[in-house]
Design an enzyme around this catalytic site. Structure first.
Site: not given
Length: 282
Positions: A53, A82, A149, A153, A182, A184
């Site tokens: 974690d 990642n 978010y 980044k 992407v 996912t």
């Protein structure tokens, strides 16, 4: 089982992380696949599951000890940071603890993992060890309602840039991957997050932002079908790890490249209107 080189990858249960593990193992690279749930890692002779974690510095150190003991004669070629999450909502009303959680995972956790594994890269790495971070086009272009978010980044890119220059005297190469959409499972999680956010917002927030949030919900629902496959990001990660001349930043996919170019070339007032128009297409 030993091979000449190994790579640690975090956040490998689904999506980009899983694709990176598959890409590396297919080429004969030994992979330490770091996840919170070990059962999500597929059995493969070149893949070793590692419990991690990223928000726990103690788990990061324990994972580093495990990898150091398991390497044997292999060199640790690099690490791919990642793991990440996405938190959104109108910044006027978003819960500050959620903002802190966003940074804890997407920034602080990346530093914790990097600190834990840097000694191994120095001692048991090649002459040009690699550190890779999965960032986002959101690090350059911040869409509405994903402020936490995008901020995380932006911060990640700034941290990686400093790290790249700090480690240059020892031959380290540091790269960031910046894909746009992407395909996912993160988009399914994002759709759930939008619903949760709406449920927790006060009436005034719904009054002010309800229509825009509903457009965002539809945009998120359609995004998965429009995105590039995670294998494209995995190819970029492979290049960053093994190329003789890795890039500092990888704009991954046509959407990311076009968005970055438009952001750089257009006046901000024009670009802002284009972003809002795109979001309202949902």
């Amino acid at each position: 089982m030993t091979t000449s080189e190994a790579v640690l990858v975090t956040g490998t249960s689904t999506g980009i992380g899983r694709a990176i593990v598959e890409r590396l193992s297919r080429d004969g690279t030994r992979v330490f696949a770091a996840v919170r749930d070990l059962s999500t890692v597929d059995d493969h002779p070149l893949v070793t599951p590692v419990r991690l974690d990223v928000t726990s510095a103690a788990e990061a150190k324990a994972a580093a000890d495990l990898v150091r003991d398991a390497l044997g004669s292999s060199k640790l070629r690099g690490i791919v940071n990642n793991a990440g999450i996405g938190i959104g909502g109108p910044l006027e009303f978003i819960d500050l603890d959620e903002v802190r959680r966003q940074f804890e995972v997407n920034l602080i956790g990346q530093i914790a993992v990097t600190q834990a594994f840097l000694p191994i890269l120095r001692e048991q790495g090649p002459q040009d060890p690699r550190i890779v971070f999965t960032s986002s086009i959101g690090s350059r272009v911040a869409a509405p309602f994903v402020g936490p978010y995008s901020a995380s980044k932006h911060a990640l890119n700034g941290m990686a840039e400093s790290l790249r220059r700090e480690l240059l005297p020892w031959g380290f190469r540091v790269s960031v991957l910046e894909p746009a959409t992407v395909s996912t499972p993160i988009w399914d999680k994002a759709a759930e997050a939008v619903s949760t956010t709406v449920d927790t917002l006060p009436p005034r927030a719904i009054e002010l932002y309800g229509e825009a949030i509903e457009s965002s919900r539809k945009y998120v629902a359609a995004a998965n079908d429009a995105g590039i496959p995670p294998s494209v990001v995995a190819d970029a990660a492979h290049h960053a790890l093994f190329s003789r001349r890795p890039k500092a930043e990888y704009l991954v996919g046509t959407e990311a490249k076009m968005t970055a170019a438009a952001s750089s070339l257009l006046p901000f007032r024009v670009f802002d209107r284009l972003v809002l128009r795109e979001m309202r297409k949902g």
